[in-house]
Motif scaffolding. Sequence first.
Motif, short mmCIF file in Angstrom:
data_model
loop_
_atom_site.label_atom_id
_atom_site.label_comp_id
_atom_site.label_asym_id
_atom_site.label_seq_id
_atom_site.Cartn_x
_atom_site.Cartn_y
_atom_site.Cartn_z
N MET A 191 0.85 -1.18 0.00
CA MET A 191 0.00 0.00 0.00
C MET A 191 0.89 1.24 0.00
O MET A 191 2.07 1.17 0.31
CB MET A 191 -0.93 -0.01 1.21
N SER A 192 0.28 2.39 -0.30
CA SER A 192 1.07 3.60 -0.55
C SER A 192 1.48 4.34 0.72
O SER A 192 2.20 5.33 0.63
CB SER A 192 0.27 4.55 -1.45
N GLU A 193 1.02 3.90 1.91
CA GLU A 193 1.27 4.68 3.11
C GLU A 193 2.75 4.93 3.37
O GLU A 193 3.19 6.05 3.65
CB GLU A 193 0.64 3.98 4.33
N SER A 194 3.56 3.88 3.33
CA SER A 194 4.99 4.02 3.65
C SER A 194 5.70 4.93 2.65
O SER A 194 6.47 5.82 3.04
CB SER A 194 5.67 2.65 3.68
N PHE A 195 5.44 4.72 1.37
CA PHE A 195 6.11 5.52 0.35
C PHE A 195 5.67 6.98 0.42
O PHE A 195 6.49 7.90 0.32
CB PHE A 195 5.79 4.94 -1.03
N PHE A 196 4.37 7.20 0.64
CA PHE A 196 3.85 8.55 0.74
C PHE A 196 4.42 9.28 1.96
O PHE A 196 4.84 10.44 1.88
CB PHE A 196 2.33 8.50 0.82
N THR A 197 4.46 8.58 3.09
CA THR A 197 5.00 9.19 4.31
C THR A 197 6.48 9.51 4.15
O THR A 197 6.94 10.59 4.57
CB THR A 197 4.79 8.23 5.49
N PHE A 198 7.23 8.61 3.55
CA PHE A 198 8.66 8.86 3.34
C PHE A 198 8.88 10.09 2.47
O PHE A 198 9.76 10.92 2.75
CB PHE A 198 9.31 7.64 2.70
N SER A 199 8.07 10.24 1.43
CA SER A 199 8.24 11.41 0.54
C SER A 199 7.91 12.71 1.28
O SER A 199 8.56 13.74 1.05
CB SER A 199 7.36 11.26 -0.70
N MET A 200 6.94 12.67 2.18
CA MET A 200 6.62 13.86 2.96
C MET A 200 7.74 14.22 3.94
O MET A 200 8.11 15.39 4.08
CB MET A 200 5.31 13.64 3.73
N ILE A 201 8.28 13.21 4.60
CA ILE A 201 9.37 13.46 5.55
C ILE A 201 10.61 13.97 4.82
O ILE A 201 11.27 14.92 5.27
CB ILE A 201 9.68 12.18 6.34
N ALA A 259 -12.08 12.40 3.03
CA ALA A 259 -12.24 11.09 3.68
C ALA A 259 -11.23 11.01 4.80
O ALA A 259 -10.06 11.36 4.62
CB ALA A 259 -12.02 9.96 2.68
N MET A 260 -11.68 10.53 5.96
CA MET A 260 -10.80 10.52 7.12
C MET A 260 -10.97 9.22 7.90
O MET A 260 -12.08 8.86 8.28
CB MET A 260 -11.11 11.72 8.02
N HIS A 261 -9.87 8.51 8.09
CA HIS A 261 -9.80 7.43 9.06
C HIS A 261 -8.33 7.23 9.42
O HIS A 261 -7.44 7.93 8.91
CB HIS A 261 -10.44 6.14 8.55
N ALA A 262 -8.05 6.30 10.31
CA ALA A 262 -6.72 6.18 10.90
C ALA A 262 -5.65 5.93 9.84
O ALA A 262 -4.53 6.42 9.95
CB ALA A 262 -6.71 5.08 11.95
N ARG A 263 -5.96 5.16 8.81
CA ARG A 263 -4.96 4.86 7.78
C ARG A 263 -4.54 6.13 7.03
O ARG A 263 -3.38 6.28 6.66
CB ARG A 263 -5.52 3.82 6.81
N TYR A 264 -5.50 7.02 6.81
CA TYR A 264 -5.16 8.27 6.12
C TYR A 264 -4.46 9.26 7.05
O TYR A 264 -3.78 10.17 6.57
CB TYR A 264 -6.43 8.91 5.54
N ARG A 265 -4.65 9.13 8.34
CA ARG A 265 -4.00 10.02 9.30
C ARG A 265 -2.52 9.70 9.46
O ARG A 265 -1.70 10.58 9.76
CB ARG A 265 -4.70 9.90 10.66
N PHE A 266 -2.14 8.46 9.25
CA PHE A 266 -0.79 8.01 9.55
C PHE A 266 0.32 8.85 8.90
O PHE A 266 1.34 9.13 9.55
CB PHE A 266 -0.62 6.54 9.14
N PRO A 267 0.20 9.30 7.64
CA PRO A 267 1.33 10.00 7.01
C PRO A 267 1.82 11.25 7.73
O PRO A 267 2.96 11.68 7.47
CB PRO A 267 0.79 10.34 5.61
N THR A 268 1.03 11.86 8.60
CA THR A 268 1.51 13.04 9.32
C THR A 268 1.74 12.77 10.81
O THR A 268 1.96 13.71 11.57
CB THR A 268 0.53 14.23 9.18
#
Length: 455
Positions: A192-202, A401-410
Amino acid sequence: MNRASHWNKFAAPPPVELPAPAPAPDVVAPRSATTSTVAPPSVTRRQQLRLPHPRRWAARFPLTTVALCAALAGGVINLLLGTDPWLNPDSHSFEAIARSLLAGTGFVYREPMFPSLPLYAFRSPGYSAFLALGLALGGVSAVVALQGAMHGVAAALVGSIAGRWAGARGAWLAFAMYMAWPAAWFHAGQLMSESFFTFSMILTSWLVLRAKQHHGLRWAAAAGVVVAIAILTRPAGLGFAAGAGLWLLLRYPRAAAVFALSAVLAWAPWPIRNASRFHTFVPFLTGGGVAAWNAHSHGRPIDAWTWMSQHTERGELGLDQHFRDETVKIIREDVPGFFHLMARGTLEYLGPLRERDPGAWLHRFALLALLPAALWANWRRRLLLPALVWSGYALVLIPHAMHARYRFPTEWCVVVGAAIGLQAMAVHWGARRTAGLAVGALLLCIAFTVVVARA
């Protein structure tokens, strides 16, 4: 008698020191033990905020070494955890696009529920391109290892960001907290895209800080390219980009202009490609309508997918427009319900206040550790960058859209704030007292999480 001592008898007495002339009105007298003075106008902002010197804390937190060690450990740990890579059904769609890229057919795939309709922009391209690279290197196991290594590097970058305002101790605290972050390991094991998306933000935030610290436009240009990748991974990254750009505009306006320009240039090929395919402007993706409908209608996602499978004649754009129109209709017919949904989403975005997730203990502790930074103005100002990117992301995410999975990147912003808060406590209340309070708060959060999870 010594000749020098003989002539010293006839030497003139030492001169009497005259009082120093009064300083001119535009000159500030030097600081002394008996007089109070005003800081000279040449004092830098870092000195006004009493920020740790970059070279001193960086020497005690060697980023390159920490990142390499964390990457190796992260890759191994992620493989050992054994999380199901296809835990989320959307993983199969990303994998299908990635294999289409490897086959040379481009960003296209077919959903199993309606295979007759090829989808060209239903998913964002960023993560699919990364997934294709990982699959080419060694299959799904290579992707899982890469995402674990990516999390290790992200933890090191979070430590470096925190060290900018909290020194070496804050850097190590932030690194340790984010390295152990339960949600990060949960998402790193899935396709899933969470890890890659979060890394790009950091990484974008780290590059923005480098642009300000070194007054280098090339760092701002690199940050713009990375934030464009983040936006092409998830369009909600627009809010994050706005927050990072605003911080850079306040600190280094020229770099903010370069940041924005490079982001637009890096993003432009995707809408150009979509325009050639759909003959209209599609800036990001065509799956946003159904995602918004799922959030605002309180319906089951399977209902939306079933409807799409029965109306494939509308085409990819027609399906997206239908659900966008239905979402707008729902909001207009129930405005109080919309604001209630926004309030609930805001509360959920603040953190796991009511969640029963057994892995929420560290997030709760970080929220408590962040609070002391708000007690002193000098430390509140250090929260500006994490606060801006956290808030900007929320402004785009919560209405959609909001739930815990979408909150994780920040959630890494909370970790940085926690490091700043703990360092503020250590400076004002002492290291021992801070350590005792931190251990007590941590045990309290663990106990509360256990009780809530069993309720």
